[in-house]
Design a protein around this motif. Structure first.
Motif, PDB file in Angstrom:
ATOM      1  N   ALA A   1      41.514  51.927  25.753  1.00 53.85           N
ATOM      2  CA  ALA A   1      42.070  52.396  27.028  1.00 53.85           C
ATOM      3  C   ALA A   1      43.587  52.396  26.914  1.00 53.85           C
ATOM      4  O   ALA A   1      44.219  51.347  26.734  1.00 53.85           O
ATOM      5  CB  ALA A   1      41.620  51.487  28.167  1.00 53.85           C
ATOM      6  N   LEU A   2      44.165  53.595  27.005  1.00 58.17           N
ATOM      7  CA  LEU A   2      45.604  53.766  26.843  1.00 58.17           C
ATOM      8  C   LEU A   2      46.238  54.310  28.116  1.00 58.17           C
ATOM      9  O   LEU A   2      45.625  55.131  28.809  1.00 58.17           O
ATOM     10  CB  LEU A   2      45.899  54.764  25.715  1.00 58.17           C
ATOM     11  CG  LEU A   2      45.602  54.355  24.281  1.00 58.17           C
ATOM     12  CD1 LEU A   2      45.734  55.575  23.383  1.00 58.17           C
ATOM     13  CD2 LEU A   2      46.552  53.262  23.844  1.00 58.17           C
ATOM     14  N   PRO A   3      47.491  53.900  28.418  1.00 53.33           N
ATOM     15  CA  PRO A   3      48.225  54.592  29.483  1.00 53.33           C
ATOM     16  C   PRO A   3      48.343  56.074  29.123  1.00 53.33           C
ATOM     17  O   PRO A   3      48.494  56.425  27.947  1.00 53.33           O
ATOM     18  CB  PRO A   3      49.597  53.906  29.472  1.00 53.33           C
ATOM     19  CG  PRO A   3      49.352  52.569  28.853  1.00 53.33           C
ATOM     20  CD  PRO A   3      48.273  52.787  27.842  1.00 53.33           C
ATOM     21  N   ARG A   4      48.249  56.932  30.100  1.00 47.41           N
ATOM     22  CA  ARG A   4      48.164  58.371  29.836  1.00 47.41           C
ATOM     23  C   ARG A   4      49.346  58.909  29.043  1.00 47.41           C
ATOM     24  O   ARG A   4      49.199  59.848  28.253  1.00 47.41           O
ATOM     25  CB  ARG A   4      48.029  59.124  31.153  1.00 47.41           C
ATOM     26  CG  ARG A   4      47.866  60.624  31.009  1.00 47.41           C
ATOM     27  CD  ARG A   4      47.195  61.223  32.213  1.00 47.41           C
ATOM     28  NE  ARG A   4      45.811  60.777  32.329  1.00 47.41           N
ATOM     29  CZ  ARG A   4      45.039  61.024  33.399  1.00 47.41           C
ATOM     30  NH1 ARG A   4      45.533  61.674  34.436  1.00 47.41           N
ATOM     31  NH2 ARG A   4      43.786  60.590  33.431  1.00 47.41           N
TER      32      ARG A   4
ATOM     33  N   VAL B   1      37.014  54.405  35.277  1.00 52.65           N
ATOM     34  CA  VAL B   1      38.393  54.471  34.791  1.00 52.65           C
ATOM     35  C   VAL B   1      39.280  55.165  35.827  1.00 52.65           C
ATOM     36  O   VAL B   1      38.971  56.274  36.282  1.00 52.65           O
ATOM     37  CB  VAL B   1      38.451  55.226  33.451  1.00 52.65           C
ATOM     38  CG1 VAL B   1      39.892  55.568  33.099  1.00 52.65           C
ATOM     39  CG2 VAL B   1      37.857  54.373  32.347  1.00 52.65           C
ATOM     40  N   PRO B   2      40.400  54.539  36.217  1.00 50.32           N
ATOM     41  CA  PRO B   2      41.289  55.161  37.210  1.00 50.32           C
ATOM     42  C   PRO B   2      42.155  56.250  36.582  1.00 50.32           C
ATOM     43  O   PRO B   2      42.244  56.377  35.359  1.00 50.32           O
ATOM     44  CB  PRO B   2      42.144  53.983  37.686  1.00 50.32           C
ATOM     45  CG  PRO B   2      42.196  53.066  36.509  1.00 50.32           C
ATOM     46  CD  PRO B   2      40.855  53.188  35.828  1.00 50.32           C
ATOM     47  N   ASP B   3      42.786  57.020  37.437  1.00 51.48           N
ATOM     48  CA  ASP B   3      43.755  58.011  36.953  1.00 51.48           C
ATOM     49  C   ASP B   3      44.868  57.290  36.201  1.00 51.48           C
ATOM     50  O   ASP B   3      45.257  56.167  36.546  1.00 51.48           O
ATOM     51  CB  ASP B   3      44.351  58.785  38.125  1.00 51.48           C
ATOM     52  CG  ASP B   3      43.347  59.731  38.765  1.00 51.48           C
ATOM     53  OD1 ASP B   3      42.369  60.082  38.077  1.00 51.48           O
ATOM     54  OD2 ASP B   3      43.540  60.099  39.939  1.00 51.48           O
ATOM     55  N   GLY B   4      45.373  57.937  35.180  1.00 48.81           N
ATOM     56  CA  GLY B   4      46.454  57.332  34.416  1.00 48.81           C
ATOM     57  C   GLY B   4      45.981  56.625  33.172  1.00 48.81           C
ATOM     58  O   GLY B   4      46.777  56.014  32.461  1.00 48.81           O
ATOM     59  N   VAL B   5      44.656  56.682  32.880  1.00 49.36           N
ATOM     60  CA  VAL B   5      44.108  56.010  31.700  1.00 49.36           C
ATOM     61  C   VAL B   5      43.382  57.024  30.825  1.00 49.36           C
ATOM     62  O   VAL B   5      42.542  57.793  31.308  1.00 49.36           O
ATOM     63  CB  VAL B   5      43.129  54.881  32.096  1.00 49.36           C
ATOM     64  CG1 VAL B   5      42.484  54.272  30.842  1.00 49.36           C
ATOM     65  CG2 VAL B   5      43.846  53.808  32.899  1.00 49.36           C
ATOM     66  N   ASN B   6      43.697  57.028  29.543  1.00 49.96           N
ATOM     67  CA  ASN B   6      42.936  57.799  28.557  1.00 49.96           C
ATOM     68  C   ASN B   6      41.982  56.858  27.844  1.00 49.96           C
ATOM     69  O   ASN B   6      42.379  55.761  27.417  1.00 49.96           O
ATOM     70  CB  ASN B   6      43.872  58.449  27.532  1.00 49.96           C
ATOM     71  CG  ASN B   6      44.578  59.662  28.099  1.00 49.96           C
ATOM     72  OD1 ASN B   6      44.066  60.307  29.010  1.00 49.96           O
ATOM     73  ND2 ASN B   6      45.761  59.963  27.568  1.00 49.96           N
TER      74      ASN B   6
ATOM     75  N   LEU C   1      41.702  47.650  33.659  1.00 52.16           N
ATOM     76  CA  LEU C   1      41.956  49.090  33.689  1.00 52.16           C
ATOM     77  C   LEU C   1      43.136  49.439  34.597  1.00 52.16           C
ATOM     78  O   LEU C   1      43.906  50.358  34.309  1.00 52.16           O
ATOM     79  CB  LEU C   1      40.695  49.825  34.137  1.00 52.16           C
ATOM     80  CG  LEU C   1      39.525  49.766  33.146  1.00 52.16           C
ATOM     81  CD1 LEU C   1      38.244  50.273  33.785  1.00 52.16           C
ATOM     82  CD2 LEU C   1      39.840  50.572  31.887  1.00 52.16           C
ATOM     83  N   ALA C   2      43.275  48.703  35.687  1.00 53.35           N
ATOM     84  CA  ALA C   2      44.407  48.949  36.591  1.00 53.35           C
ATOM     85  C   ALA C   2      45.734  48.633  35.908  1.00 53.35           C
ATOM     86  O   ALA C   2      46.726  49.348  36.093  1.00 53.35           O
ATOM     87  CB  ALA C   2      44.241  48.115  37.865  1.00 53.35           C
ATOM     88  N   LEU C   3      45.766  47.570  35.110  1.00 53.71           N
ATOM     89  CA  LEU C   3      46.986  47.224  34.372  1.00 53.71           C
ATOM     90  C   LEU C   3      47.317  48.302  33.345  1.00 53.71           C
ATOM     91  O   LEU C   3      48.484  48.651  33.145  1.00 53.71           O
ATOM     92  CB  LEU C   3      46.807  45.867  33.682  1.00 53.71           C
ATOM     93  CG  LEU C   3      46.844  44.644  34.604  1.00 53.71           C
ATOM     94  CD1 LEU C   3      46.385  43.395  33.866  1.00 53.71           C
ATOM     95  CD2 LEU C   3      48.256  44.440  35.159  1.00 53.71           C
ATOM     96  N   VAL C   4      46.273  48.837  32.686  1.00 55.34           N
ATOM     97  CA  VAL C   4      46.500  49.926  31.732  1.00 55.34           C
ATOM     98  C   VAL C   4      47.051  51.152  32.463  1.00 55.34           C
ATOM     99  O   VAL C   4      48.008  51.784  32.017  1.00 55.34           O
ATOM    100  CB  VAL C   4      45.193  50.283  30.988  1.00 55.34           C
ATOM    101  CG1 VAL C   4      45.412  51.518  30.106  1.00 55.34           C
ATOM    102  CG2 VAL C   4      44.711  49.115  30.145  1.00 55.34           C
ATOM    103  N   ALA C   5      46.465  51.494  33.605  1.00 51.67           N
ATOM    104  CA  ALA C   5      46.918  52.653  34.386  1.00 51.67           C
ATOM    105  C   ALA C   5      48.357  52.491  34.838  1.00 51.67           C
ATOM    106  O   ALA C   5      49.106  53.477  34.949  1.00 51.67           O
ATOM    107  CB  ALA C   5      46.002  52.848  35.596  1.00 51.67           C
ATOM    108  N   ALA C   6      48.756  51.245  35.082  1.00 51.96           N
ATOM    109  CA  ALA C   6      50.135  50.979  35.523  1.00 51.96           C
ATOM    110  C   ALA C   6      51.131  50.993  34.369  1.00 51.96           C
ATOM    111  O   ALA C   6      52.338  50.836  34.584  1.00 51.96           O
ATOM    112  CB  ALA C   6      50.192  49.632  36.239  1.00 51.96           C
ATOM    113  N   GLY C   7      50.613  51.171  33.141  1.00 50.66           N
ATOM    114  CA  GLY C   7      51.499  51.226  31.982  1.00 50.66           C
ATOM    115  C   GLY C   7      51.847  49.878  31.413  1.00 50.66           C
ATOM    116  O   GLY C   7      52.768  49.765  30.592  1.00 50.66           O
TER     117      GLY C   7
END
Length: 291
Positions: A166-169, A249-254, A229-235
């Motif tokens: 799971a990566l930040p977008r 998976v939320p928006d902002g995560v690949n 996942l939220a921490l990943v989405a937040a970068g």
């Protein structure tokens, strides 16, 4: 006190005649008379007086009739309930699930509940090892677990899962081969679920790192996959999660599935094989319909 004696007593009381009651009960009048005499000996009282107008309840008979009818009614209700339970029409079903089944387990419960609305069904999030223990002690009826299951637990494969990165977008993804992943993970700190909260995920991650011969550090630890996942989405960083978590998976995560053997595992249903429970069979049918 036998129920058949109480039924005979009630039949005579309702018809007011031994001959008529015998016909209702499909027995002979002499056999019915013996049953009433036996009941009177057990009660220590005469229950009927017999005369030109048939059988008339004595005061003792009147006193016992209401309770006798209540006992028979309750016994009949219990017999009907037992038949319904045996047929899978009534009962309680407790279902366990883990991270890799957080999508299919609720769907299976909803599918089952729509077809069996009288069944009480519960759904509890717990690790596979905890589910195996709960199946053994009866706290769970069926579980969604990592396979293989222990020898005393019956199981059925429903699908496969694997680790995914799971990566930040906005972060570039590594090459999804051995060399690319080994280089990317080397000494890189990751966001992770607490091992005590996800022991299966932690074990799978350790196997992957052993295959890659690398030791990533820990950037953040949390007790909830959604928080990871939220921490990943937040970068805040990257994480290893089940590929099946794509549903949440939320928006902002690949999400990038890892195609190595050490990253994959099998998910299945599990139940205590020695227990013949029609509700478990019905629930498994719901799972097969969805999977």
């Amino acid at each position: 006190m036998e129920l058949r004696l109480l039924r005979s007593f009630i039949a005579v009381a309702e018809t007011g005649n031994f001959g008529t009651a015998a016909k209702v009960l499909l027995t002979s009048q002499s056999a019915l008379t013996k049953q009433i005499q036996l009941l009177e000996r057990q009660a220590g009282s005469t229950l009927f007086t017999r005369g030109r107008h048939g059988a008339v309840l004595t005061p003792a008979g009147h006193a016992l009739l209401v309770d006798s009818m209540d006992v028979v009614r309750r016994a009949d209700a219990l017999a009907r309930r037992m038949e319904q339970v045996a047929a899978g029409a009534l009962g309680v079903l407790n279902v366990g699930f883990g991270m890799s089944s957080m999508d299919v387990a609720p769907l299976a419960v909803a599918h089952f509940r729509a077809r069996h609305p009288t069944i009480q069904i519960g759904l509890e999030d717990m690790s596979s090892s905890a589910q195996f223990d709960a199946l053994r002690d009866g706290a769970l009826s069926v579980g969604f677990v990592r396979l293989p299951a222990p020898p005393d637990i019956a199981s059925e494969v429903i699908r496969h899962d694997r680790l995914a990165l799971a990566l930040p977008r906005n972060e570039p993804a590594p090459e999804p081969d051995f060399a690319g992943l080994q280089s990317w993970f080397h000494d890189r700190p990751l966001i992770r679920l607490l091992p005590t909260r996800g022991p299966g995920l932690a074990s799978q991650t350790s196997r992957l790192f052993a295959e890659l011969d690398c030791k990533p550090g820990v950037l953040h630890e949390t007790s909830d996959l959604l928080t990871v996942l939220a921490l990943v989405a937040a970068g805040a960083g990257s994480a290893l999660v089940p590929a099946s978590s794509a549903a949440i998976v939320p928006d902002g995560v690949n999400l990038i599935p890892i195609p190595l053997a050490a990253a994959s595992w099998t998910i299945g249903t599990a139940w205590l094989g020695e227990v013949q429970n029609p509700l478990v069979s019905a629930f498994l049918n719901s799972v097969r319909t969805l999977c």
